[in-house]
Design a protein around this motif. Sequence first.
Motif: not given
Length: 353
Positions: A137-139, A159-160, A220-225
Amino acid sequence: MRSFTLVPLALVAAIGGVVLVSGCGKSDPRVSAGGATFVDPIMQKWAAEYKGVKKVEIDYVAKGSGYGITNVTGRMLDFGCSDAPMNATEVKAANEAGGEVVHVPVTVGAVAVIYHLPEVPGLKLSGEVIADIYLGKIKQWDAPVIKALNPGANLPGTNVVFVYRAESSGTTNIFTEYLSKRSAEFAKAPGTSKSPKWPAVGVGKEGNDGVAEHVKNTAGAIGYVELAYAKKNNITFAALTNKANKPVAPDAASVTAAVEAAMKVKADREPYTLHPLTFSFTDAEGDAAYPIVGASYAILFKKLPKDKGPAVVEFLKWAVADGQQYAKDLDYAPLPAELTKKAQELLGTVTFE
């Protein structure tokens, strides 16, 4: 003159064989384990230290929590590790394959939300915003809801690109459990899962290392680690607004605060009600609690073979006690003393046959 007795060559060979075997002795025990990548950095440290102390090899293969559960159930591993406790279906499969299983918490740590925005070193995010990012939804990074959390920040219109684990992952389970607590829409779908169905706009990568590498190399990348992977790869991570509406960064102190708060709450839903010593550490109460915290559990059958079982149990008893001294240096939090005691008591109920 001394006399000599001739010994037949066959007897010499036989004696030589006996001497050779007794000289070599029994080979050092080798324990086969695998599963969660969340626990891998400290597991590798434990394996190295334990080999030096006990001369026992711990072969740990990090391929995700789903791998750990599947392969311990299939008797391919002496123990498996998962950041998500077995659900009812998985428990049933294990019972049919080899009987009752136990879950032993071996380490606790933070899931860091990493991102690639060099112009924003101190990003703050909330669970609701992260949920909307992962719902597609959030771009763009300059979205009003992100600006509201970061007044004065130089948020770009980039851009996300959200990155997720491609394989069945306990880290994903921890992450999605948290987002499901913060977003009713997310709770409906994808929901809490080791392998949720993500929107097609996301990018799937194998392992914590795979997610970390993609975020590090993608604007613009997002992640989880798991936090250790963020530190190891020198990737920026966000402070998250917790349940008390305080922005908190992941570290040993904020993980400990979450664990201590969560241990006071009685489990009221599966899979935590299925196993003693399993806890939901996400979105815990308290000003100092980091909101995305999880445990890695060693999963093993309660009845183990007498040839390998003692080595498995003794290693895990060491890991939850002496092994905790390595936690902080590797960006985990040591198990609370109460949890160590209960974990060792649970391991004491394992039998060998």
